[in-house]
Design a protein around this motif. Structure first.
Motif, PDB file in Angstrom:
ATOM      1  N   GLU A 111       9.081 -18.292   3.828  1.00 35.80           N
ATOM      2  CA  GLU A 111       9.771 -17.670   4.945  1.00 35.80           C
ATOM      3  C   GLU A 111      11.289 -17.807   4.863  1.00 35.80           C
ATOM      4  O   GLU A 111      12.014 -16.912   5.316  1.00 35.80           O
ATOM      5  CB  GLU A 111       9.269 -18.272   6.259  1.00 35.80           C
ATOM      6  N   HIS A 112      11.778 -18.904   4.306  1.00 34.42           N
ATOM      7  CA  HIS A 112      13.223 -19.135   4.280  1.00 34.42           C
ATOM      8  C   HIS A 112      13.851 -18.794   2.924  1.00 34.42           C
ATOM      9  O   HIS A 112      14.932 -18.206   2.878  1.00 34.42           O
ATOM     10  CB  HIS A 112      13.524 -20.593   4.633  1.00 34.42           C
ATOM     11  N   LEU A 113      13.174 -19.166   1.848  1.00 37.73           N
ATOM     12  CA  LEU A 113      13.711 -18.873   0.518  1.00 37.73           C
ATOM     13  C   LEU A 113      13.186 -17.566  -0.067  1.00 37.73           C
ATOM     14  O   LEU A 113      13.700 -17.110  -1.091  1.00 37.73           O
ATOM     15  CB  LEU A 113      13.377 -20.024  -0.444  1.00 37.73           C
ATOM     16  N   PHE A 114      12.173 -16.981   0.545  1.00 40.90           N
ATOM     17  CA  PHE A 114      11.583 -15.711   0.093  1.00 40.90           C
ATOM     18  C   PHE A 114      11.117 -15.816  -1.368  1.00 40.90           C
ATOM     19  O   PHE A 114      11.428 -14.965  -2.204  1.00 40.90           O
ATOM     20  CB  PHE A 114      12.579 -14.562   0.252  1.00 40.90           C
ATOM     21  N   LEU A 115      10.357 -16.866  -1.648  1.00 40.07           N
ATOM     22  CA  LEU A 115       9.787 -17.076  -2.974  1.00 40.07           C
ATOM     23  C   LEU A 115       8.275 -16.991  -2.908  1.00 40.07           C
ATOM     24  O   LEU A 115       7.677 -17.093  -1.831  1.00 40.07           O
ATOM     25  CB  LEU A 115      10.193 -18.455  -3.529  1.00 40.07           C
ATOM     26  N   GLN A 116       7.668 -16.809  -4.059  1.00 40.02           N
ATOM     27  CA  GLN A 116       6.219 -16.840  -4.184  1.00 40.02           C
ATOM     28  C   GLN A 116       5.811 -18.185  -4.766  1.00 40.02           C
ATOM     29  O   GLN A 116       6.444 -18.699  -5.689  1.00 40.02           O
ATOM     30  CB  GLN A 116       5.723 -15.707  -5.092  1.00 40.02           C
ATOM     31  N   THR A 137      11.384 -13.086  -5.945  1.00 35.79           N
ATOM     32  CA  THR A 137      10.962 -11.708  -5.659  1.00 35.79           C
ATOM     33  C   THR A 137      12.196 -10.845  -5.445  1.00 35.79           C
ATOM     34  O   THR A 137      13.333 -11.298  -5.537  1.00 35.79           O
ATOM     35  CB  THR A 137      10.065 -11.682  -4.411  1.00 35.79           C
ATOM     36  N   LYS A 138      11.956  -9.599  -5.122  1.00 34.64           N
ATOM     37  CA  LYS A 138      13.056  -8.678  -4.841  1.00 34.64           C
ATOM     38  C   LYS A 138      13.761  -9.025  -3.540  1.00 34.64           C
ATOM     39  O   LYS A 138      14.924  -8.666  -3.346  1.00 34.64           O
ATOM     40  CB  LYS A 138      12.538  -7.248  -4.786  1.00 34.64           C
ATOM     41  N   ASN A 139      13.037  -9.704  -2.653  1.00 34.28           N
ATOM     42  CA  ASN A 139      13.614 -10.058  -1.353  1.00 34.28           C
ATOM     43  C   ASN A 139      14.413 -11.361  -1.387  1.00 34.28           C
ATOM     44  O   ASN A 139      14.986 -11.743  -0.368  1.00 34.28           O
ATOM     45  CB  ASN A 139      12.499 -10.169  -0.309  1.00 34.28           C
ATOM     46  N   THR A 140      14.423 -12.045  -2.524  1.00 31.35           N
ATOM     47  CA  THR A 140      15.161 -13.305  -2.624  1.00 31.35           C
ATOM     48  C   THR A 140      16.656 -13.031  -2.546  1.00 31.35           C
ATOM     49  O   THR A 140      17.195 -12.262  -3.347  1.00 31.35           O
ATOM     50  CB  THR A 140      14.820 -14.025  -3.938  1.00 31.35           C
ATOM     51  N   LYS A 141      17.329 -13.660  -1.610  1.00 27.86           N
ATOM     52  CA  LYS A 141      18.742 -13.391  -1.368  1.00 27.86           C
ATOM     53  C   LYS A 141      19.647 -14.399  -2.080  1.00 27.86           C
ATOM     54  O   LYS A 141      20.643 -14.022  -2.672  1.00 27.86           O
ATOM     55  CB  LYS A 141      19.020 -13.405   0.144  1.00 27.86           C
ATOM     56  N   GLU A 142      19.334 -15.678  -2.005  1.00 27.68           N
ATOM     57  CA  GLU A 142      20.184 -16.705  -2.594  1.00 27.68           C
ATOM     58  C   GLU A 142      19.927 -16.809  -4.102  1.00 27.68           C
ATOM     59  O   GLU A 142      18.792 -16.699  -4.547  1.00 27.68           O
ATOM     60  CB  GLU A 142      19.924 -18.061  -1.936  1.00 27.68           C
ATOM     61  N   GLU A 143      20.999 -17.023  -4.827  1.00 23.43           N
ATOM     62  CA  GLU A 143      20.871 -17.134  -6.279  1.00 23.43           C
ATOM     63  C   GLU A 143      20.197 -18.443  -6.691  1.00 23.43           C
ATOM     64  O   GLU A 143      19.452 -18.484  -7.664  1.00 23.43           O
ATOM     65  CB  GLU A 143      22.253 -17.034  -6.940  1.00 23.43           C
ATOM     66  N   ASN A 144      20.466 -19.523  -5.964  1.00 22.68           N
ATOM     67  CA  ASN A 144      19.893 -20.820  -6.300  1.00 22.68           C
ATOM     68  C   ASN A 144      18.662 -21.140  -5.466  1.00 22.68           C
ATOM     69  O   ASN A 144      18.298 -22.313  -5.317  1.00 22.68           O
ATOM     70  CB  ASN A 144      20.935 -21.922  -6.106  1.00 22.68           C
ATOM     71  N   ALA A 145      18.024 -20.119  -4.906  1.00 21.72           N
ATOM     72  CA  ALA A 145      16.843 -20.352  -4.073  1.00 21.72           C
ATOM     73  C   ALA A 145      15.706 -20.923  -4.905  1.00 21.72           C
ATOM     74  O   ALA A 145      14.977 -21.814  -4.454  1.00 21.72           O
ATOM     75  CB  ALA A 145      16.409 -19.048  -3.399  1.00 21.72           C
TER      76      ALA A 145
END
Length: 252
Positions: free
Chosen positions: A101-106, A121-129
């Motif tokens: 929910e916060h990092l948008f990772l699988q 994923t494509k929805n991941t916003k932060e580069e270091n997420a």
């Protein structure tokens, strides 16, 4: 008494031969002369032509966070020890929620390799997420609570330092057990005191010690633990901790 006249030898500068040897019928010899190695200019020019004729590869510039094929998929694999399988199963929802929910990772747990796998994923916003999620899961695998490990995702100045008891002093048998007992204290009192004073979290995993906190606080906690391993009584370590803690509070 008659003496035979001495024959004088003269050097022929033109051809470099000895006249005495030539008069006696011997084979004339030549003086060895230094010869400078000549560089073949023709071969040098050909080599330069051959290097200039080679075509250098021309790669298109990479986009930010993208590969040549346009994909941006990256993966991290975190191995989980056997003793952390039950806690991972119980706290899976607490681990799953902030990562998705916060990092948008699988995220998934691979049953064959016993690894927790993370993928952006494509929805991941932060580069270091992806790295934040990997640090969070790795901290949980070392033995930290979910709430403590979650601080690695929210704060950037937190780190984990790990070392063995035998790195400080080579101990064996009962001496090693007593050193671990001094670190823990009665009912975990010593460990809790070090955690509260230095604002860190400590995990005692057999002979290995893990410390979670800022760089400065980790150094203070590690110094206190090393003194306990070397044999200092807990009362003396408490006094030094109070002095160091007061200095840190004065700075801030």
């Amino acid at each position: 008494m008659t003496t035979s006249p001495v024959k004088e030898t003269t050097l022929n500068e033109a051809d470099g031969t000895d006249k005495q040897n030539a008069d006696d019928g011997g084979e004339p010899f030549r003086l060895a002369r230094r010869r400078k190695r000549k560089i073949d200019t023709v071969d040098k020019a050909e080599s330069q032509k051959s290097t200039s004729d080679v075509k250098r590869p021309n790669f298109p510039p990479l986009k930010k966070g993208r590969f040549l094929d346009g994909t941006a998929e990256e993966m991290r694999k975190i191995p989980i020890p056997v003793n952390r399988y039950p806690p991972l199963k119980e706290n899976w929802l607490k681990i799953f929620t902030p990562i998705v929910e916060h990092l948008f990772l699988q995220i998934r747990f691979n049953l064959k390799t016993k690894n927790v796998e993370l993928r952006n994923t494509k929805n991941t916003k932060e580069e270091n997420a992806l790295q934040k999620g990997a640090d969070f899961v790795h901290a949980f695998a070392l033995g930290f609570d979910v709430a403590d490990a979650l601080a690695l995702m929210r704060l950037d100045d937190l780190f984990i330092d790990s070392f063995d008891v035998q790195d400080v002093k080579p101990l064996k048998g009962d001496h090693l057990s007593r050193a671990i007992g001094r670190i823990a204290g009665k009912g975990g009192k010593t460990k809790f005191t070090i955690e509260n004073v230095t604002k860190t979290r400590i995990v005692l995993a057999d002979f290995r010690i893990h410390i979670l906190g800022s760089c400065q606080n980790i150094a203070v906690a590690r110094r206190a633990i090393c003194n306990l391993i070397l044999g200092s009584p807990p009362s003396k370590v408490y006094g030094t901790l109070r002095a160091v803690a007061s200095r840190i509070n004065e700075r801030f």
